[in-house]
Scaffold this motif. Structure first.
Motif, PDB file in Angstrom:
ATOM      1  N   SER A  19       0.836  -1.193   0.000  1.00 48.90           N
ATOM      2  CA  SER A  19       0.000   0.000   0.000  1.00 48.90           C
ATOM      3  C   SER A  19       0.872   1.245   0.000  1.00 48.90           C
ATOM      4  N   ARG A  20       0.249   2.368  -0.313  1.00 48.72           N
ATOM      5  CA  ARG A  20       0.954   3.654  -0.351  1.00 48.72           C
ATOM      6  C   ARG A  20       0.247   4.658   0.532  1.00 48.72           C
ATOM      7  N   ASP A  21       1.029   5.492   1.192  1.00 49.97           N
ATOM      8  CA  ASP A  21       0.520   6.645   1.910  1.00 49.97           C
ATOM      9  C   ASP A  21       1.137   7.859   1.239  1.00 49.97           C
ATOM     10  N   ASN A  22       0.356   8.539   0.428  1.00 51.06           N
ATOM     11  CA  ASN A  22       0.893   9.641  -0.355  1.00 51.06           C
ATOM     12  C   ASN A  22       1.316  10.827   0.514  1.00 51.06           C
ATOM     13  N   ALA A  23       0.623  11.056   1.603  1.00 51.86           N
ATOM     14  CA  ALA A  23       0.983  12.156   2.492  1.00 51.86           C
ATOM     15  C   ALA A  23       2.329  11.920   3.146  1.00 51.86           C
ATOM     16  N   LYS A  24       2.592  10.679   3.535  1.00 56.72           N
ATOM     17  CA  LYS A  24       3.847  10.342   4.188  1.00 56.72           C
ATOM     18  C   LYS A  24       4.942   9.931   3.214  1.00 56.72           C
ATOM     19  N   LYS A  25       4.600   9.831   1.936  1.00 53.84           N
ATOM     20  CA  LYS A  25       5.552   9.401   0.910  1.00 53.84           C
ATOM     21  C   LYS A  25       6.170   8.061   1.293  1.00 53.84           C
ATOM     22  N   THR A  26       5.331   7.165   1.705  1.00 55.95           N
ATOM     23  CA  THR A  26       5.777   5.886   2.239  1.00 55.95           C
ATOM     24  C   THR A  26       4.994   4.742   1.614  1.00 55.95           C
ATOM     25  N   VAL A  27       5.710   3.685   1.303  1.00 55.18           N
ATOM     26  CA  VAL A  27       5.088   2.458   0.843  1.00 55.18           C
ATOM     27  C   VAL A  27       5.243   1.406   1.932  1.00 55.18           C
TER      28      VAL A  27
END
Length: 120
Positions: A70-78
């Motif tokens: 999954s991706r968290d676009n706000a945290k720039k983290t996969v």
């Protein structure tokens, strides 16, 4: 130049769970396919899962139904949520930023790798 910061590896019992995280720079995260690959000792590096900027996922057959990328676009983290872990999941897991959902290329960026050990 491009930093992929991984975390979340460790020792877990069979059937247990781990969540790996990989934080990337904004420019990379917003344009590249992100993925996880793994390499067991003495074995070839293999694709585990990838996710596009649009959220389309691709999984290796051996993790389908057990792992979720999954991706968290706000945290720039996969993330890679790993459930129902097996002995054969033991490997160094590498975060990848690339241009293909289907496999690594020479131009890809890689994290440093994080060890996942499944042991009773």
């Amino acid at each position: 130049q491009v930093q992929l910061v991984e975390s979340g590896g460790g020792l877990v019992q069979p059937g247990g769970s781990l969540r790996l995280s990989c934080a990337a720079s904004a420019s990379i995260f917003s344009t590249y396919v992100m993925g996880w690959y793994r390499q067991a000792l003495g074995k070839q590096r293999e694709l585990v899962a990838t996710i596009t900027t649009g959220g389309t996922t691709n999984y290796a057959d051996f993790v389908k139904g057990r792992f979720t990328i999954s991706r968290d676009n706000a945290k720039k983290t996969v993330y890679l949520q790993m459930n129902s872990l097996k002995y054969e999941d033991t490997a160094v897991y590498y975060c990848n930023a690339g241009r293909s959902r289907w496999g690594p290329r020479s131009s890809d960026y890689w994290g440093q790798g994080t060890q996942v050990t499944v042991s009773s």
